[in-house]
Motif scaffolding. Sequence first.
Motif, PDB file in Angstrom:
ATOM      1  N   ASP A 128       1.226  -1.082  -0.184  1.00 34.72           N
ATOM      2  CA  ASP A 128       0.096   0.317  -0.095  1.00 34.72           C
ATOM      3  C   ASP A 128       0.590   1.194  -0.253  1.00 34.72           C
ATOM      4  O   ASP A 128       0.867   2.222   0.463  1.00 34.72           O
ATOM      5  CB  ASP A 128      -0.932  -0.049   1.038  1.00 34.72           C
ATOM      6  CG  ASP A 128      -1.852  -0.961   1.301  1.00 34.72           C
ATOM      7  OD1 ASP A 128      -2.042  -1.574  -0.345  1.00 34.72           O
ATOM      8  OD2 ASP A 128      -2.360  -1.707   1.910  1.00 34.72           O
ATOM      9  N   GLY A 129       2.112   0.858  -0.699  1.00 35.48           N
ATOM     10  CA  GLY A 129       2.968   2.521  -1.222  1.00 35.48           C
ATOM     11  C   GLY A 129       3.724   2.638   0.609  1.00 35.48           C
ATOM     12  O   GLY A 129       4.123   3.801   0.309  1.00 35.48           O
ATOM     13  N   GLN A 130       4.227   1.998   0.761  1.00 34.12           N
ATOM     14  CA  GLN A 130       4.851   2.289   2.200  1.00 34.12           C
ATOM     15  C   GLN A 130       5.214   1.346   2.725  1.00 34.12           C
ATOM     16  O   GLN A 130       5.138  -0.398   2.491  1.00 34.12           O
ATOM     17  CB  GLN A 130       3.647   2.938   3.454  1.00 34.12           C
ATOM     18  CG  GLN A 130       3.064   1.500   3.767  1.00 34.12           C
ATOM     19  CD  GLN A 130       2.425   2.459   5.170  1.00 34.12           C
ATOM     20  OE1 GLN A 130       2.112   3.265   5.193  1.00 34.12           O
ATOM     21  NE2 GLN A 130       0.999   1.216   5.661  1.00 34.12           N
ATOM     22  N   VAL A 131       6.476   1.215   3.630  1.00 36.49           N
ATOM     23  CA  VAL A 131       7.195  -0.230   3.782  1.00 36.49           C
ATOM     24  C   VAL A 131       7.288  -0.328   5.058  1.00 36.49           C
ATOM     25  O   VAL A 131       7.158   0.958   5.995  1.00 36.49           O
ATOM     26  CB  VAL A 131       8.734   0.845   3.571  1.00 36.49           C
ATOM     27  CG1 VAL A 131      10.029  -0.707   4.415  1.00 36.49           C
ATOM     28  CG2 VAL A 131       9.575   0.407   1.712  1.00 36.49           C
ATOM     29  N   THR A 132       7.110  -1.496   6.112  1.00 34.02           N
ATOM     30  CA  THR A 132       7.432  -1.606   7.235  1.00 34.02           C
ATOM     31  C   THR A 132       7.992  -2.201   7.889  1.00 34.02           C
ATOM     32  O   THR A 132       7.937  -3.263   6.822  1.00 34.02           O
ATOM     33  CB  THR A 132       5.992  -2.280   7.419  1.00 34.02           C
ATOM     34  OG1 THR A 132       4.189  -1.396   6.595  1.00 34.02           O
ATOM     35  CG2 THR A 132       5.276  -2.557   9.217  1.00 34.02           C
ATOM     36  N   VAL A 133       8.708  -1.562   8.766  1.00 35.84           N
ATOM     37  CA  VAL A 133      10.095  -2.526   9.357  1.00 35.84           C
ATOM     38  C   VAL A 133       9.466  -2.590  11.101  1.00 35.84           C
ATOM     39  O   VAL A 133       8.684  -2.135  11.446  1.00 35.84           O
ATOM     40  CB  VAL A 133      11.322  -1.592   9.560  1.00 35.84           C
ATOM     41  CG1 VAL A 133      12.100  -2.424   9.973  1.00 35.84           C
ATOM     42  CG2 VAL A 133      11.808  -0.864   7.845  1.00 35.84           C
ATOM     43  N   THR A 134       9.546  -4.017  11.158  1.00 36.73           N
ATOM     44  CA  THR A 134       9.224  -3.982  12.735  1.00 36.73           C
ATOM     45  C   THR A 134      10.044  -5.298  13.521  1.00 36.73           C
ATOM     46  O   THR A 134      10.598  -6.466  12.713  1.00 36.73           O
ATOM     47  CB  THR A 134       7.840  -5.680  12.239  1.00 36.73           C
ATOM     48  OG1 THR A 134       6.741  -4.310  12.022  1.00 36.73           O
ATOM     49  CG2 THR A 134       7.260  -5.536  14.373  1.00 36.73           C
ATOM     50  N   VAL A 135      10.259  -4.905  14.048  1.00 42.26           N
ATOM     51  CA  VAL A 135      11.858  -6.369  15.251  1.00 42.26           C
ATOM     52  C   VAL A 135      11.010  -5.975  16.244  1.00 42.26           C
ATOM     53  O   VAL A 135      10.718  -5.828  17.418  1.00 42.26           O
ATOM     54  CB  VAL A 135      13.039  -5.060  15.088  1.00 42.26           C
ATOM     55  CG1 VAL A 135      13.882  -6.105  15.739  1.00 42.26           C
ATOM     56  CG2 VAL A 135      13.362  -4.706  13.683  1.00 42.26           C
ATOM     57  N   ARG A 137       6.023  11.040  -1.357  1.00 44.80           N
ATOM     58  CA  ARG A 137       6.975  11.068  -0.194  1.00 44.80           C
ATOM     59  C   ARG A 137       6.569  13.036   0.423  1.00 44.80           C
ATOM     60  O   ARG A 137       6.698  13.419   0.812  1.00 44.80           O
ATOM     61  CB  ARG A 137       7.862  10.827  -0.715  1.00 44.80           C
ATOM     62  CG  ARG A 137       7.710   9.405  -0.804  1.00 44.80           C
ATOM     63  CD  ARG A 137       9.232   9.005  -1.040  1.00 44.80           C
ATOM     64  NE  ARG A 137      10.011   8.875   0.282  1.00 44.80           N
ATOM     65  CZ  ARG A 137      11.454  10.465   0.709  1.00 44.80           C
ATOM     66  NH1 ARG A 137      11.559   9.975  -0.884  1.00 44.80           N
ATOM     67  NH2 ARG A 137      11.598  10.510   1.113  1.00 44.80           N
ATOM     68  N   SER A 138       5.731  13.693  -0.549  1.00 38.50           N
ATOM     69  CA  SER A 138       5.890  15.530  -0.831  1.00 38.50           C
ATOM     70  C   SER A 138       5.124  15.744  -0.051  1.00 38.50           C
ATOM     71  O   SER A 138       5.367  16.427   0.544  1.00 38.50           O
ATOM     72  CB  SER A 138       6.428  15.811  -2.147  1.00 38.50           C
ATOM     73  OG  SER A 138       4.430  15.688  -2.570  1.00 38.50           O
ATOM     74  N   SER A 139       3.435  15.007  -0.403  1.00 39.34           N
ATOM     75  CA  SER A 139       2.251  15.336   0.549  1.00 39.34           C
ATOM     76  C   SER A 139       3.163  14.851   2.024  1.00 39.34           C
ATOM     77  O   SER A 139       2.357  15.436   3.422  1.00 39.34           O
ATOM     78  CB  SER A 139       1.382  15.102   0.504  1.00 39.34           C
ATOM     79  OG  SER A 139       1.536  13.590   0.548  1.00 39.34           O
ATOM     80  N   ALA A 140       3.597  12.996   2.504  1.00 40.63           N
ATOM     81  CA  ALA A 140       3.858  12.799   3.168  1.00 40.63           C
ATOM     82  C   ALA A 140       5.193  13.802   4.375  1.00 40.63           C
ATOM     83  O   ALA A 140       4.787  14.426   5.398  1.00 40.63           O
ATOM     84  CB  ALA A 140       4.506  11.371   3.363  1.00 40.63           C
ATOM     85  N   GLU A 141       5.749  14.502   3.860  1.00 38.58           N
ATOM     86  CA  GLU A 141       6.842  15.255   4.348  1.00 38.58           C
ATOM     87  C   GLU A 141       6.619  16.908   4.708  1.00 38.58           C
ATOM     88  O   GLU A 141       6.764  17.066   5.635  1.00 38.58           O
ATOM     89  CB  GLU A 141       8.210  15.225   3.375  1.00 38.58           C
ATOM     90  CG  GLU A 141       9.107  14.129   2.867  1.00 38.58           C
ATOM     91  CD  GLU A 141      10.313  14.674   2.102  1.00 38.58           C
ATOM     92  OE1 GLU A 141       9.909  15.233   1.607  1.00 38.58           O
ATOM     93  OE2 GLU A 141      11.219  13.518   1.434  1.00 38.58           O
ATOM     94  N   LEU A 184      12.099  12.002   9.179  1.00 40.13           N
ATOM     95  CA  LEU A 184      12.406  12.182   8.064  1.00 40.13           C
ATOM     96  C   LEU A 184      12.178  12.346   6.469  1.00 40.13           C
ATOM     97  O   LEU A 184      12.763  12.698   5.444  1.00 40.13           O
ATOM     98  CB  LEU A 184      14.815  11.965   7.588  1.00 40.13           C
ATOM     99  CG  LEU A 184      15.311  13.260   6.445  1.00 40.13           C
ATOM    100  CD1 LEU A 184      15.217  14.778   6.892  1.00 40.13           C
ATOM    101  CD2 LEU A 184      16.940  12.656   6.653  1.00 40.13           C
ATOM    102  N   ASP A 185      11.973  11.277   6.601  1.00 39.30           N
ATOM    103  CA  ASP A 185      11.198  10.630   5.154  1.00 39.30           C
ATOM    104  C   ASP A 185       9.425  10.574   5.733  1.00 39.30           C
ATOM    105  O   ASP A 185       8.792   9.473   4.954  1.00 39.30           O
ATOM    106  CB  ASP A 185      11.607   9.633   5.320  1.00 39.30           C
ATOM    107  CG  ASP A 185      13.214   8.660   4.919  1.00 39.30           C
ATOM    108  OD1 ASP A 185      13.767   9.768   3.639  1.00 39.30           O
ATOM    109  OD2 ASP A 185      13.687   7.720   5.067  1.00 39.30           O
ATOM    110  N   GLY A 186       8.829  11.712   6.657  1.00 32.47           N
ATOM    111  CA  GLY A 186       7.734  11.636   6.838  1.00 32.47           C
ATOM    112  C   GLY A 186       7.087   9.859   6.959  1.00 32.47           C
ATOM    113  O   GLY A 186       5.928   9.982   6.780  1.00 32.47           O
ATOM    114  N   GLY A 187       8.134   9.418   8.118  1.00 33.42           N
ATOM    115  CA  GLY A 187       7.096   7.965   8.389  1.00 33.42           C
ATOM    116  C   GLY A 187       6.920   8.172   9.975  1.00 33.42           C
ATOM    117  O   GLY A 187       6.902   9.067  10.344  1.00 33.42           O
TER     118      GLY A 187
END
Length: 451
Positions: free
Chosen positions: A371-378, A445-449, A419-422
């Motif tokens: 869905d247009g995003q990267v999810t990192v889970t640790v 990403r421009s609108s997210a930032e 910094l990456d709008g996340g």
Amino acid sequence: MKSREKSEPAPFSAVRVVVNYLVAAGPVGSGTWRWRFTTTLALIGPGSVPLALVLLFSQDQVLRYDYEIGWGAIPAMATAAAVVLARFRPVEAWLLVMGSLVAVMFGADFIGWQPWPLTSPNLFALMVVLFALARDRRPWAGVIAWSSYFLAGAAAIWLSNARLVTIVSDPVSNPTPTPASDSLTLGALLGALAFLIGFTVRISRQGRLRVAEEERVAESERHQRRLLEERTRIARELHDIVAHHMSVITVQSSTAEYRLADLGEEAKAEFRSISDQARESLAEMRRLLGVLRSEDEAGAREPQPGPEALHGLAEAVQRAGTPVELRVGQLPEELPETVALTVFRVVQEALSNVVRHAPGAVVEADVAAADGQVTVTVVNGPPLERLASHRSARPAGSPASDPHGSGLGLVGMRERVSLDGGTLETGPTADGGFRVRAVLPIEDRSSAEES
């Protein structure tokens, strides 16, 4: 300790509060148990109700039967109230002690072998109040209080010598011509000792408060310094990414007039201008990087890692004794370089924190795109109790934590993700482990930032 106090029934909590008011073992109304040496001293210190009751009954008996003061209950209550009031208002407590002293001075008729005008219960109250004044008020307040007692004692001696106050004593048990001199001298010496002890406690307390404040300020400064160091490190890494794109722009604009046919002079001049500005920007960025980069920084010119380097990172952590289960899903081919770098750094910092704070804990790391995003889970489990065995089993010369980690943990993660709008979520798990989850947008990403 906090959870234990919360789980106690209400009656036990009420008993703690009552005991804390009766014995000055801590802050007023805190209700904390402090069965220590200081609590034992509090039984005879300012605010002690048990000591006040002992002084009340003993002073009343002494004044009524030995000093023949029919209204001796009044100065006895003043003596007892001074001990309790010294915990809250030591100045007013001092006035009560002096009032009791004056009452004995002018109200006693026959003292027998008893001291005059400072009785034994009043002596204890005097020491408690002087201690409280030196501990809780400015030093000059205690000095004035001791001086006023000294002047009152001198006045009692003068009144006795001038026969303005008639005191009948037993010539056998109390042959002193001036019965006030001995008791007042003893009171002056013990009062000065109590004042010095209270002043020492005040200095010690102020020193501890000052050290605690300096530690708080130092911790705040260390946090700010770590934050600035991490931002500087991020800026150095972003330089390599931006410099790569600027270099591509420079090469393309410089070779456009040779690669593209039928270009007019205006178009060629425009490409030359773009090439010159790109070279100028690269030169400025190199000068900026020279300010940000430290002289002893190792590997600063190496290519920035991405998700492709996560497997090597997991293997290095496993060799250090921390089991890692890494799952990397299908990621977009055109993954922005800043997002790729952030994915690697988030996993790297999370694994470094596990190695440092939960050695040997099982770690599950997942990287997926949807869905247009990267999810990192640790997520790591609870730390093993056999920390010593892990350290002894570690090969000689191997580091205790991941050598590539910055050591800034959650600070660095949060800075990179923002910094990456996340968004970044961190917190403990139900089984005693820890969970880190970062969501990074890769589309629009421009609108997210901006948000």
